[in-house]
Scaffold this motif. Structure first.
Motif, mmCIF file in Angstrom:
data_model
loop_
_atom_site.group_PDB
_atom_site.id
_atom_site.type_symbol
_atom_site.label_atom_id
_atom_site.label_comp_id
_atom_site.label_asym_id
_atom_site.label_seq_id
_atom_site.Cartn_x
_atom_site.Cartn_y
_atom_site.Cartn_z
ATOM 1 N N VAL A 1 0.840 -1.204 0.000
ATOM 2 C CA VAL A 1 0.000 0.000 0.000
ATOM 3 C C VAL A 1 0.871 1.249 0.000
ATOM 4 C CG1 VAL A 1 -1.698 1.288 1.343
ATOM 5 C CG2 VAL A 1 -1.932 -1.172 1.099
ATOM 6 N N SER A 2 1.995 1.194 0.703
ATOM 7 C CA SER A 2 2.881 2.362 0.770
ATOM 8 C C SER A 2 3.444 2.716 -0.612
ATOM 9 C CB SER A 2 4.023 2.116 1.757
ATOM 10 O OG SER A 2 4.774 0.989 1.363
ATOM 11 N N ASN A 3 3.661 1.692 -1.466
ATOM 12 C CA ASN A 3 4.115 1.975 -2.831
ATOM 13 C C ASN A 3 3.061 2.776 -3.588
ATOM 14 O OD1 ASN A 3 5.296 -1.056 -2.321
ATOM 15 N ND2 ASN A 3 6.751 0.266 -3.377
ATOM 16 N N ILE A 4 1.822 2.332 -3.506
ATOM 17 C CA ILE A 4 0.733 3.021 -4.224
ATOM 18 C C ILE A 4 0.614 4.459 -3.736
ATOM 19 C CG2 ILE A 4 -1.729 2.955 -4.810
ATOM 20 C CD1 ILE A 4 -0.132 0.500 -5.806
ATOM 21 N N TYR A 5 0.640 4.629 -2.426
ATOM 22 C CA TYR A 5 0.533 5.974 -1.856
ATOM 23 C C TYR A 5 1.676 6.855 -2.370
ATOM 24 C CZ TYR A 5 0.166 9.789 1.441
ATOM 25 O OH TYR A 5 0.041 11.035 1.984
#
Length: 165
Positions: free
Chosen positions: A122-126
């Protein structure tokens, strides 16, 4: 205001600007390069703005982003690529509609199909939606293209020369 801009209803746009902000008719006229009388005629619907040249002059004079009037980004918007990129990638994800976790799962599934040894969180997408970097790592670029069906350019990213796919 957005609907008025999208439909090129500049009578409504000018009326809203004059009644809900400190902008006066002569300010609009000055930014557009015409007289206040012509602005008054537009507001009173005696004159309708229809030409590309007039619409682009109004958009540039009032600093209206090109996408609000159905144009490509205006020349003065060049320094705002980060904001554009955020909106394009996020807009795509929200139209699907997916959460960041669902998009990360889809990218991980694409990585498994491609036999790529990467993991998306999720941190990559953010970070991709909010970062100032030019583009994700090329492996992730390919995976984003697989998942979205769009090229990296269409998602709003610009590849650096060293990171071309």
């Amino acid at each position: 205001m957005r609907f008025a801009l999208a439909t090129h209803d500049f009578a409504a746009v000018f009326h809203l600007l004059c009644t809900h902000s400190s902008i006066r008719r002569k300010d609009i006229a000055h930014s557009w390069g015409v007289t206040a009388k012509k602005v008054r005629h537009v507001i009173n619907r005696r004159y309708v703005v229809t030409s590309y040249a007039e619409i682009s002059a109004i958009a540039d004079g009032l600093r209206i982003p090109g996408e609000r009037v159905g144009f490509t980004p205006r020349p003065w918007e060049i320094g705002q690529d980060t904001k554009r990129r955020v909106s394009l990638l996020r807009r795509w994800r929200e139209c699907v509609p997916w959460t960041r976790a669902e998009m990360a799962a889809a990218i991980n599934a694409a990585a498994t199909r491609r036999k790529a040894n990467v993991s998306c969180h999720v941190s990559n997408i953010y970070r991709w939606e909010h970062t100032t970097r030019t583009a994700p790592h090329p492996v992730y670029c390919r995976l984003l293209e697989d998942v979205t069906g769009l090229t990296i350019d269409q998602l709003g990213f610009q590849m650096s020369r060293s990171g071309e796919l």
